[in-house]
Design an enzyme around this catalytic site. Structure first.
Site, PDB file in Angstrom:
ATOM      1  N   SER A   1      77.845   7.488  56.834  1.00 25.47           N
ATOM      2  CA  SER A   1      78.490   6.355  57.479  1.00 25.47           C
ATOM      3  C   SER A   1      79.474   5.704  56.503  1.00 25.47           C
ATOM      4  CB  SER A   1      77.435   5.365  58.000  1.00 25.47           C
ATOM      5  OG  SER A   1      78.002   4.426  58.874  1.00 25.47           O
TER       6      SER A   1
ATOM      7  N   HIS B   1      75.485   9.820  63.088  1.00 28.24           N
ATOM      8  CA  HIS B   1      74.723   8.717  63.685  1.00 28.24           C
ATOM      9  C   HIS B   1      73.971   9.205  64.923  1.00 28.24           C
ATOM     10  CE1 HIS B   1      77.790   6.611  61.293  1.00 28.24           C
ATOM     11  NE2 HIS B   1      76.978   5.566  61.284  1.00 28.24           N
TER      12      HIS B   1
ATOM     13  N   GLU C   1      82.497  12.738  62.198  1.00 27.24           N
ATOM     14  CA  GLU C   1      81.652  12.031  63.158  1.00 27.24           C
ATOM     15  C   GLU C   1      82.031  10.568  63.111  1.00 27.24           C
ATOM     16  OE1 GLU C   1      78.630   9.878  62.631  1.00 27.24           O
ATOM     17  OE2 GLU C   1      79.248   9.539  60.566  1.00 27.24           O
TER      18      GLU C   1
END
Length: 307
Positions: free
Chosen positions: A116, A277, A212
């Site tokens: 992330s 995620h 992502e």
């Protein structure tokens, strides 16, 4: 793009530092994560400011200086074998300029895990330290605490990396074919935001790019992809692995965008690769040479992620 230096695998009793370079960490989730690590026969130590919260900006885990100091101290501590981030959120980009990269380079390689917002550190570690890293679950993350597949894949990567040299996603080919290159990537919005900074590599040429994101509207994803394309950063990439797009628009809509923006690169693309995620997220090593088989949905590493 060259393969990066691989750190040593972990052994029972290894000392693991938990740091919070980004957002604030719920204490109960941190404690649960420490219990998981202890259950793996690791010795987790918590950096001093992990549970801090910035007084003005409550989306940060303490001040930039304290978050940077925690990471640098953990990395430069010779008794620490690995550094695992507690969570993502936002904040890495505020503190990377405060790190002493010469001192961290001198400390030598060790395992680094996160995803992330930690994408910015994956890029910095590649550029400044020449070090392979692990894009994987974090110590206070829900997936790390609750999902057996996420836990077991990370554990295998840390302790027995030869057992996960082939990462099988169960996904499909968006563009069929095979490609060889060096893995890199992470959260799409962070890769776009890092362009032009001293910590981002100037090009992804020769790479197998892993992408992502989470909670982004389609027009924003479009903007990030278009920025990467217009900057020339994607010129010369060998293949694309597409992870999760959690809390974005319907996947059909996202897929259409991904094909529209990336299909013209003419490289193999595998979708729904199971990292990021999502529930049961796989651990993907960055900085290692590998082969992508888009139709089989596999990534096969030339060597184990860790030595």
């Amino acid at each position: 793009m060259r393969q990066l230096a691989r750190p040593h695998r972990l052994a029972p009793g290894a000392r693991v530092a938990v740091v919070a370079p980004s957002g604030p960490v719920p204490e109960e989730r941190l404690q649960a994560g420490l219990d998981v690590l202890r259950g793996w026969d690791l010795d987790p130590v918590v950096a001093p400011h992990v549970l801090d919260r910035h007084t003005a900006f409550d989306y940060l885990a303490g001040t930039d200086a304290d978050r940077a100091a925690d990471l640098q101290h953990a990395w430069c501590d010779p008794s620490v074998d690995a550094v695992i981030c507690a969570r993502g959120g936002y904040g890495v980009q505020r503190m990377t300029d405060l790190l002493d990269w010469d001192a961290m380079r001198a400390a030598g390689p060790k395992v680094f895990v996160g995803f992330s917002d930690i994408t910015a550190l994956h890029e910095a570690f590649a550029r400044r330290l020449g070090l392979a890293t692990l894009h994987g679950p974090m110590a206070a993350g829900i997936d790390f605490l609750k999902n057996a597949r996420a836990q077991e894949h990370l554990k295998a990567t840390l302790f027995a990396p030869e057992s996960v040299r082939t990462i099988t996603s169960g996904g499909r080919a968006l563009v069929p074919g095979r490609a060889r290159g060096v893995t890199l990537g992470g959260c799409l919005c962070l890769l776009a935001a890092e362009l032009g900074t001293p910590y981002a590599r100037p090009s992804a040429a020769g790479g197998l790019l892993c992408l992502e994101d989470v909670g982004e509207e389609t027009y924003r994803l479009d903007r990030y992809l278009t920025q990467l394309l217009r900057s020339g950063w994607l010129d010369g990439i060998r293949g694309v692995l597409l992870g999760s797009w959690q809390d974005c628009d319907s996947y059909d809509r996202v897929r259409t965008l991904l094909l529209d923006r990336l299909g013209g690169l003419g490289v193999p693309m595998a979708e729904e690769f199971g990292f990021g995620h999502c529930e049961g997220a796989l651990t993907i090593p960055f900085g290692v040479a590998a082969e992508l088989d888009a139709e089989a949905g596999t990534l096969t590493l030339d060597e184990p992620a860790l030595r």
